[in-house]
Design an enzyme around this catalytic site. Structure first.
Site, PDB file in Angstrom:
ATOM      1  N   CYS A 291       0.804  -1.234   0.000  1.00 28.40           N
ATOM      2  CA  CYS A 291       0.000   0.000   0.000  1.00 28.40           C
ATOM      3  C   CYS A 291       0.830   1.274   0.000  1.00 28.40           C
ATOM      4  O   CYS A 291       0.865   2.000  -0.984  1.00 28.40           O
ATOM      5  CB  CYS A 291      -0.934  -0.008   1.202  1.00 28.40           C
TER       6      CYS A 291
HETATM    7  N1  LIG Z   1      -2.744  -6.367   1.832  1.00 21.83           N
HETATM    8  C1  LIG Z   1      -3.179  -5.281   2.435  1.00 21.83           C
HETATM    9  O1  LIG Z   1      -2.905  -5.053   3.582  1.00 21.83           O
HETATM   10  C2  LIG Z   1      -4.099  -4.291   1.721  1.00 21.83           C
HETATM   11  C3  LIG Z   1      -4.719  -3.285   2.491  1.00 21.83           C
HETATM   12  C4  LIG Z   1      -5.581  -2.397   1.860  1.00 21.83           C
HETATM   13  C5  LIG Z   1      -5.796  -2.486   0.494  1.00 21.83           C
HETATM   14  N2  LIG Z   1      -5.173  -3.459  -0.240  1.00 21.83           N
HETATM   15  C6  LIG Z   1      -5.463  -3.517  -1.664  1.00 21.83           C
HETATM   16  O2  LIG Z   1      -6.261  -4.656  -1.931  1.00 21.83           O
HETATM   17  C7  LIG Z   1      -5.939  -5.202  -3.219  1.00 21.83           C
HETATM   18  C8  LIG Z   1      -5.545  -6.659  -3.071  1.00 21.83           C
HETATM   19  O3  LIG Z   1      -4.392  -6.748  -2.260  1.00 21.83           O
HETATM   20  P1  LIG Z   1      -3.910  -8.100  -1.593  1.00 21.83           P
HETATM   21  O4  LIG Z   1      -2.908  -7.701  -0.576  1.00 21.83           O
HETATM   22  O5  LIG Z   1      -5.060  -8.934  -1.154  1.00 21.83           O
HETATM   23  O6  LIG Z   1      -3.208  -8.801  -2.838  1.00 21.83           O
HETATM   24  P2  LIG Z   1      -2.725 -10.336  -2.928  1.00 21.83           P
HETATM   25  O7  LIG Z   1      -1.640 -10.355  -3.933  1.00 21.83           O
HETATM   26  O8  LIG Z   1      -2.458 -10.869  -1.559  1.00 21.83           O
HETATM   27  O9  LIG Z   1      -4.000 -11.105  -3.469  1.00 21.83           O
HETATM   28  C9  LIG Z   1      -4.514 -10.908  -4.724  1.00 21.83           C
HETATM   29  C10 LIG Z   1      -5.112 -12.221  -5.209  1.00 21.83           C
HETATM   30  O10 LIG Z   1      -5.720 -11.965  -6.466  1.00 21.83           O
HETATM   31  C11 LIG Z   1      -5.465 -13.066  -7.303  1.00 21.83           C
HETATM   32  N3  LIG Z   1      -5.650 -12.635  -8.678  1.00 21.83           N
HETATM   33  C12 LIG Z   1      -4.818 -11.924  -9.470  1.00 21.83           C
HETATM   34  N4  LIG Z   1      -5.383 -11.703 -10.670  1.00 21.83           N
HETATM   35  C13 LIG Z   1      -6.610 -12.269 -10.621  1.00 21.83           C
HETATM   36  C14 LIG Z   1      -7.677 -12.381 -11.556  1.00 21.83           C
HETATM   37  N5  LIG Z   1      -7.593 -11.846 -12.773  1.00 21.83           N
HETATM   38  N6  LIG Z   1      -8.780 -13.044 -11.178  1.00 21.83           N
HETATM   39  C15 LIG Z   1      -8.868 -13.593  -9.940  1.00 21.83           C
HETATM   40  N7  LIG Z   1      -7.901 -13.523  -9.017  1.00 21.83           N
HETATM   41  C16 LIG Z   1      -6.777 -12.866  -9.364  1.00 21.83           C
HETATM   42  C17 LIG Z   1      -4.063 -13.493  -6.941  1.00 21.83           C
HETATM   43  O11 LIG Z   1      -3.817 -14.828  -7.342  1.00 21.83           O
HETATM   44  C18 LIG Z   1      -4.085 -13.323  -5.434  1.00 21.83           C
HETATM   45  O12 LIG Z   1      -4.527 -14.491  -4.778  1.00 21.83           O
HETATM   46  C19 LIG Z   1      -4.835  -4.311  -3.767  1.00 21.83           C
HETATM   47  O13 LIG Z   1      -5.384  -3.325  -4.571  1.00 21.83           O
HETATM   48  C20 LIG Z   1      -4.239  -3.685  -2.524  1.00 21.83           C
HETATM   49  O14 LIG Z   1      -3.634  -2.434  -2.810  1.00 21.83           O
HETATM   50  C21 LIG Z   1      -4.336  -4.374   0.352  1.00 21.83           C
END
Ligand SMILES: NC(=O)c1ccc[n+]([C@@H]2O[C@H](COP(=O)([O-])OP(=O)(O)OC[C@H]3O[C@@H](n4cnc5c(N)ncnc54)[C@H](O)[C@@H]3O)[C@@H](O)[C@H]2O)c1
Length: 453
Positions: A291
């Site tokens: 983030c």
């Molecule tokens: N991790 C955090 O603490 C956090 C906090 C706030 C916001 N976010 C936001 O949330 C979003 C997700 O982050 P995250 O940390 O969960 O990411 P992550 O990488 O842990 O998880 C993303 C998942 O999406 C899957 N994926 C990718 N492309 C895909 C598709 N086309 N169809 C289906 N699945 C698909 C991946 O295989 C993975 O399992 C991002 O935009 C991030 O900025 C994350």
């Protein structure tokens, strides 16, 4: 065309709200990572039937076998969710039977530090053929203001059935609902229950906002409606830019304090006693995670389209990106005082995760620090209770195995990059020849071999 629900006097949003209230709504979550998986479990705990979608077959298989791949989510939670009907799948045709679909896919930066929205557009393409009338689609991925309306909706609307996003009132038989609701997950933070984190919601129209509010009110204690998806997208960026800029401020002041012989952590602690107008941020070895190092640049990229230069973001980025270099320079200087050089030095880096007590190394400053140390000719090992091996990532290829916390005096220097709670800092200081502390983890320990940096 007059539908049955209209004949009964119910609009499509009334109908879905009722299904949410009586828990008969099917919830689909796309992207089962650090955000999507816990979210699926929250809905499942509230007795919803949840289907998780991911393109990674290994994740789907692990979940289908009742396993977990996130340390803080025990297998028992996955199994409890499965007992409530939670399923994981790579089959996107099952989107058609979902009442609400929440998209939680990654939004990284590309090699040129520009937003990479390919995960959102691929997801939208993958699901557009399976949209149903009256369905609610919510984007949670962090992104610049305008993504939902300018990117997500147009791709979704290129569907073979000719369905359109509802913009005026309740969705008709040929429409679906769209909203944006940012995720506010703070990994490793056990002080605020997930339920107590208010959820911001901005729909494409008032009906979509109302529906998304109803959906999230079933798992969060408070929802906050804003006027549009763009306002919700900007809210998330404001929150993260606020952190990024304030961390840069204390990082810069730390560099000054080091020169002036003042302990910045002592100063922050004292300033924190002010009961108003001050919120403590802490310096460190550089930003990490999915983030804070990334999201601000989504806004600066978008701002350029409006001939606007986001100077605070750029300056904060410059200061924060310099911190790993500062750690390496401080290490070289400390070794120099011992009449040793970085070239050939044996160094143990403590902590690979980007922050304490979590199993996430995305954008971790440790990775940059290790690469910089290796470039200078140092022999580097690492220890992290959360990572037995570090292979290839988006920007690095370390191929390193976890080193046990033994015989610390064999190293010329030990660098505390991530202050995991598992570490015994007193022992580390007493057994090591030289300790570079980037986190003030050794506070309260007084020894000549500690270098705060
Ligand atoms: N991790 C955090 O603490 C956090 C906090 C706030 C916001 N976010 C936001 O949330 C979003 C997700 O982050 P995250 O940390 O969960 O990411 P992550 O990488 O842990 O998880 C993303 C998942 O999406 C899957 N994926 C990718 N492309 C895909 C598709 N086309 N169809 C289906 N699945 C698909 C991946 O295989 C993975 O399992 C991002 O935009 C991030 O900025 C994350």
């Amino acid at each position: 065309m007059t539908t049955l629900t209209q004949l009964q006097g119910l609009t499509t949003d009334d109908l879905l709200k009722e299904k949410i209230r009586n828990r008969s709504a099917n919830i689909g979550v796309i992207g089962l990572g650090y955000v999507g998986l816990p979210l699926s479990l929250l809905f499942s705990e509230e007795k919803f039937r949840v289907t998780g979608f991911d393109i990674d077959p290994k994740k789907v298989e692990t979940l289908s076998q009742g396993g977990s791949y996130i340390v803080r989510i025990p297998e028992t939670e996955i199994q409890a969710a499965a007992a409530h009907g939670f399923q994981a799948t790579t089959d996107f045709s099952r989107i058609s039977s979902m009442d609400a679909v929440i998209i939680c896919v990654p939004t990284p930066l590309n090699d040129h530090h520009e937003p990479d929205l390919s995960f959102i557009s691929t997801t939208a393409e993958n699901i557009s053929s399976y949209l149903s009338p009256g369905q609610l689609i919510v984007l949670e991925s962090t992104t610049y203001p305008g993504t939902t309306e300018e990117l997500l909706v147009p791709v979704l609307e290129r569907n073979p059935s000719g369905l359109r996003a509802a913009r005026n009132g309740a969705a008709s038989a040929g429409e679906f609902y769209v909203a944006f609701s940012p995720e506010r997950e703070d990994p490793g933070n056990d002080t605020v229950a997930r339920r107590d984190i208010p959820k911001v919601v901005g729909g494409l129209n008032a009906a979509a906002t109302g529906l998304a509010t109803e959906l999230y009110a079933s798992i969060f204690n408070r929802t906050v409606a804003v006027s549009s998806p763009a306002a919700a997208e900007m809210t998330k960026l404001l929150e993260n830019i606020y952190r990024c800029v304030n961390i840069a401020l204390v990082n810069e002041l730390k560099l000054l304090c080091l020169r002036m012989g003042i302990n910045i952590w002592e100063v922050i602690e004292a300033a924190s006693t002010k009961p108003f107008g001050f919120h403590a941020f802490y310096p460190g070895p550089g930003l990490g995670g999915h983030c804070i190092p990334i999201d601000p640049f989504y806004l600066s990229w978008k701002a350029r389209e409006h001939d606007f230069h986001t100077r605070f973001i750029e300056l904060a980025g410059e200061i924060n990106q310099n911190m790993p270099y500062h750690v390496v320079a401080s290490t070289a200087a400390a070794l120099n005082r011992e009449k040793k050089s970085l070239n050939g030095a044996s160094i143990l880096v403590l902590g690979i995760a980007y922050k304490k007590d979590i199993d996430d190394l995305r954008e971790s400053p440790s990775l940059t620090i290790i690469e910089l140390l290796q470039k200078e000719g140092a022999k580097v090992c690492y220890n992290d209770p959360y990572f037995t091996f570090v292979g290839r990532g988006r920007k690095y290829d370390l191929q390193m195995r976890n080193t046990p916390m033994e015989n610390l005096c064999q190293y010329d220097c030990v660098i505390i990059v991530t202050d995991h709670s598992d570490y015994d800092y007193q022992k580390i200081v007493s057994e090591s020849r030289l300790v570079i502390d980037t986190r003030n983890a050794t506070r309260g320990i007084h020894a000549p071999n500690i270098v705060l940096c």
